[in-house]
Design an enzyme around this catalytic site. Sequence first.
Site, mmCIF file in Angstrom:
data_model
loop_
_atom_site.group_PDB
_atom_site.id
_atom_site.type_symbol
_atom_site.label_atom_id
_atom_site.label_comp_id
_atom_site.label_asym_id
_atom_site.label_seq_id
_atom_site.Cartn_x
_atom_site.Cartn_y
_atom_site.Cartn_z
ATOM 1 N N LYS A 47 -6.455 -4.824 8.201
ATOM 2 C CA LYS A 47 -6.514 -6.257 7.902
ATOM 3 C C LYS A 47 -5.448 -6.615 6.864
ATOM 4 O O LYS A 47 -4.852 -5.703 6.255
ATOM 5 C CB LYS A 47 -7.910 -6.594 7.375
ATOM 6 C CG LYS A 47 -8.279 -5.829 6.117
ATOM 7 C CD LYS A 47 -9.779 -5.698 5.949
ATOM 8 C CE LYS A 47 -10.086 -5.027 4.620
ATOM 9 N NZ LYS A 47 -11.493 -4.625 4.512
ATOM 10 N N TYR A 256 12.992 -15.639 -20.056
ATOM 11 C CA TYR A 256 12.150 -16.780 -20.434
ATOM 12 C C TYR A 256 11.335 -16.466 -21.678
ATOM 13 O O TYR A 256 10.760 -15.374 -21.799
ATOM 14 C CB TYR A 256 11.163 -17.109 -19.310
ATOM 15 C CG TYR A 256 11.748 -17.894 -18.168
ATOM 16 C CD1 TYR A 256 12.349 -19.127 -18.370
ATOM 17 C CD2 TYR A 256 11.645 -17.410 -16.866
ATOM 18 C CE1 TYR A 256 12.859 -19.861 -17.294
ATOM 19 C CE2 TYR A 256 12.142 -18.128 -15.800
ATOM 20 C CZ TYR A 256 12.752 -19.349 -16.014
ATOM 21 O OH TYR A 256 13.243 -20.058 -14.956
HETATM 22 C C1 LIG Z 1 -11.640 -3.326 4.135
HETATM 23 C C2 LIG Z 1 -12.763 -2.591 4.736
HETATM 24 C C3 LIG Z 1 -12.737 -1.198 4.864
HETATM 25 C C4 LIG Z 1 -11.656 -0.345 4.236
HETATM 26 O O1 LIG Z 1 -11.932 -0.198 2.853
HETATM 27 P P1 LIG Z 1 -10.998 0.642 1.856
HETATM 28 O O2 LIG Z 1 -11.719 0.550 0.567
HETATM 29 O O3 LIG Z 1 -9.686 -0.045 1.824
HETATM 30 O O4 LIG Z 1 -10.907 2.023 2.382
HETATM 31 C C5 LIG Z 1 -13.753 -0.588 5.568
HETATM 32 N N1 LIG Z 1 -14.786 -1.317 6.074
HETATM 33 C C6 LIG Z 1 -14.866 -2.646 5.935
HETATM 34 C C7 LIG Z 1 -16.023 -3.380 6.500
HETATM 35 C C8 LIG Z 1 -13.876 -3.331 5.247
HETATM 36 O O5 LIG Z 1 -13.966 -4.650 5.092
#
Ligand SMILES: *Cc1c(COP(=O)(O)O)cnc(C)c1O
Length: 352
Positions: A47, A256
């Site tokens: 994602k 800055y």
């Molecule tokens: C984002 C997510 C993961 C992965 O988690 P990490 O901590 O990045 O390994 C796994 N399961 C779900 C439901 C998630 O939303």
Amino acid sequence: MTRAAGRANGAIVSSPLRLDLDGDALAANWRTLAARGGSAACGAAVKADGYGLGAAGVVARLWEAGCRDFFVSNWAEAAALLALAPGSVAVLHGVRDEDMAQALAGAVRPVLSTPAQVKRWRDGGGGACDVMVDTGMNRLGLSAAQAASGLLDGLAITTLMSHLACADEPDHPLNPQQRDAFRAVAAAVPAQRYSLANSAGIMLGPDYAFDLTRPGLGLYGGVPTSDAAGLIRRVVTPAAEVLQVRDVSAGASVGYGATWDAPRPSRVAIVNLGYADGIVRGLGPSLRFAGGLPAIGRVSMDLIAIDVTDGDVGAGDWLALDFGLPALAAASGLSQYELLTGLGDRFERRWV
Ligand SMILES: *Cc1c(COP(=O)(O)O)cnc(C)c1O
């Protein structure tokens, strides 16, 4: 679209800043996490555009390594990956009315997490799906009682999953509570396979792995728990081109707010990188380039100043940023996740 467009442009015009992405390290991290999960299959959370690395490049490489389960948040993210990972994508945020046509047309599974989504999927004639059950995080998912109420009877559940709230704190009492609650749900609800662990959850041990693990952070070089420190390889290295090198006399200020005064006659390099690229101002004091050269003064939107008095740096040189995620997170108060997903569209993503 804007991220993809930015990247396409970055590849066509010569971008003055880039992310070097180590494909071997990505695959090695996946294999390491897969091995930790024992006999469980190992998927990948991709994602947020593969946590900022570029989901298409990540999925292509993980597919080659053997990964067959990819998790995205929404249907736009899924659409971008269809051709790369046929039959292997699930959408964590379930299915809305406006997603149904896409969901019914393709081979992407929704992860249903409310009774309304379950009803929508059934009434719409949906086939194989995944289901999220909440076991104590109180974020997404059916309650255990809803899951066992008959609501899911007859549904073709590929993966029944839950998500750990505190896996990055190995001694947290919620971890075994959630594991045991998930075991109870798994015993009551038939599914092809069961899945609980993210990256940090994998590190909690084999009884968290079930049939399928879902790492994200650890694939990309994030270190989910201190136990994992020696296991995970770095994947992402930002680098930027030097625009200008200037001499700064002792006592003169840089940037800055004039927050940095030269303690000695200094050479200062200005690079094509700034907070608009996700290198936020709070990181400034922790930034080290090209083997230790420190950033100085305030990070600007598009520029960072570096003290190169002790280096040999000229305009047009490329300087790599030491992007050690745990150390930068500790120093800045940002999470490793924020550091990765904040990396902006102006970087050219280059797999090496
Ligand atoms: C984002 C997510 C993961 C992965 O988690 P990490 O901590 O990045 O390994 C796994 N399961 C779900 C439901 C998630 O939303």
